[in-house]
Design a protein around this motif. Structure first.
Motif, PDB file in Angstrom:
ATOM      1  N   GLY A  79       0.084  -5.340  -1.222  1.00  0.00           N
ATOM      2  CA  GLY A  79       1.431  -5.133  -1.736  1.00  0.00           C
ATOM      3  C   GLY A  79       1.754  -3.691  -2.026  1.00  0.00           C
ATOM      4  N   ALA A  80       1.125  -2.750  -1.293  1.00  0.00           N
ATOM      5  CA  ALA A  80       1.394  -1.327  -1.504  1.00  0.00           C
ATOM      6  C   ALA A  80       2.847  -1.029  -1.154  1.00  0.00           C
ATOM      7  N   SER A  81       3.437  -0.071  -1.882  1.00  0.00           N
ATOM      8  CA  SER A  81       4.838   0.289  -1.629  1.00  0.00           C
ATOM      9  C   SER A  81       4.981   1.208  -0.427  1.00  0.00           C
ATOM     10  N   THR A  82       3.924   1.944  -0.115  1.00  0.00           N
ATOM     11  CA  THR A  82       3.932   2.838   1.049  1.00  0.00           C
ATOM     12  C   THR A  82       2.604   2.714   1.792  1.00  0.00           C
TER      13      THR A  82
ATOM     14  N   SER B 161      -4.025   0.832   3.498  1.00  0.00           N
ATOM     15  CA  SER B 161      -3.131  -0.090   2.797  1.00  0.00           C
ATOM     16  C   SER B 161      -1.772  -0.091   3.476  1.00  0.00           C
TER      17      SER B 161
ATOM     18  N   PRO C  85       2.248  -1.518   3.596  1.00  0.00           N
ATOM     19  CA  PRO C  85       3.310  -2.070   2.749  1.00  0.00           C
ATOM     20  C   PRO C  85       3.859  -3.372   3.339  1.00  0.00           C
TER      21      PRO C  85
ATOM     22  N   SER D 116      -0.771   3.957   3.082  1.00  0.00           N
ATOM     23  CA  SER D 116      -1.683   4.985   2.577  1.00  0.00           C
ATOM     24  C   SER D 116      -3.094   4.714   3.100  1.00  0.00           C
TER      25      SER D 116
END
Length: 315
Positions: free
Chosen positions: A174-177, A188, A190, A179
């Motif tokens: 659930g990363a926002s960006t 990771s 998004p 990375s």
């Protein structure tokens, strides 16, 4: 082992140059195969005999002893078998009005196209002379077929893929960006935990290609300075059988899948293509040029010969 990752993902020719009709009843010469499958950057030497003299009368082909297998096929060729020591070799023979004889090895086996004047004895004598080469190529094709049958990467949480010789793991936390953690080698994305496999694959491939574009450009600058040459531009390619190319006007294309390999392999291909700005061939002078800026090129070349682009993980 620097390439240990590939052993898990990568357990996973074609036209031979013709040989000319001899001027007399001497045995024909045999040409070597010249396929990009085995030689991504270089071509094998080609040997041929001289063209026939005017006025030659083609000899009548004597009746050959019956082959253990000889039967017509629907495509007009004839299936034959020759016994070489303890091994039997099946091949397809097609007669034509051409003046040359050609050997072809691919996923379907050995095919031979021969002029009508060449005897079965001459053809099978040539096969016997080159049997080690033929069996080696057939084995490589069989391995290639088996490797294609291996399971593809399953794009989901925890999926793994190679990047610069290391194993990278996909995280859908659930990363926002997007990375990348170099310490844990985790990428990771998004995306939701139940994201579609194609979405995950597209994000990973996009990330890999962006990294490839930047890294390849940086290495081209480094090795161009070492060699004292200038390239006009560089771009990524998705070729199935070639790792790189260089045009005479200085445009270089590098296969983005090189990003899977350690930096030393990338540097070899970069040095190889830049060397073509000095020598647009694969002569001894060319390889001396490559060695002048990348002395370890032999090991890297060997690695790439065993990992053609289309047998890399299915990204």
């Amino acid at each position: 082992m620097p390439y240990s990752f590939f052993s898990s993902f990568l357990r996973r020719e074609r036209k031979a140059e013709p040989m000319q009709k001899p001027p007399s009843r001497q045995r024909p010469a045999v040409a070597l195969d010249n396929s990009q499958l085995d030689l991504p950057f270089e071509h094998a030497p080609v040997f041929s005999s001289p063209a026939p003299l005017r006025g030659d009368v083609p000899p009548t082909e004597p009746a050959a002893p019956p082959s253990p297998v000889s039967k017509p096929l629907p495509d007009g060729t004839r299936q034959r078998r020759i016994v070489l020591g303890a091994r039997a070799l099946d091949y397809r023979l097609k007669r034509s009005s051409r003046r040359t004889i050609g050997f072809c090895i691919d996923g379907t086996g050995l095919s031979i196209t021969a002029p009508r004047w060449v005897t079965i004895a001459d053809i099978e004598s040539a096969i016997g002379d080159k049997q080690n080469w033929i069996f080696r190529k057939l084995t490589k094709w069989q391995t290639r077929v088996e490797q294609r049958a291996l399971p593809r990467i399953e794009w989901k949480e925890g999926a793994e893929f190679p990047f610069l010789g290391k194993t990278i793991r996909v995280s859908l936390a659930g990363a926002s960006t997007l990375s990348f953690d170099q310490q844990t080698n985790v990428l990771s994305l998004p995306l939701p935990a139940l994201a579609d496999a194609q979405q995950i694959k597209d994000r990973v491939q996009g990330w890999l290609q962006s990294k490839a574009k930047r890294i390849f450009g940086e290495r081209l600058v480094v090795y161009a300075q070492k060699l004292g040459v200038e390239f006009r531009s560089h771009a990524l390619s998705s070729a199935a059988t070639r790792w790189g190319s260089c045009s005479s006007d200085g445009k270089i294309r590098l296969n983005w899948r090189l990003i899977h390999f350690p930096m030393s392999i990338i540097d070899y291909v970069v040095a190889h293509e830049l060397a073509h700005l000095r020598e647009m061939n694969h002569s001894p002078r060319f390889w001396q040029t490559v060695e002048s800026i990348f002395p370890e090129f032999r090991e890297a070349r060997h690695t790439l010969k065993h990992h053609p682009p289309d047998l890399l993980p299915a990204l």
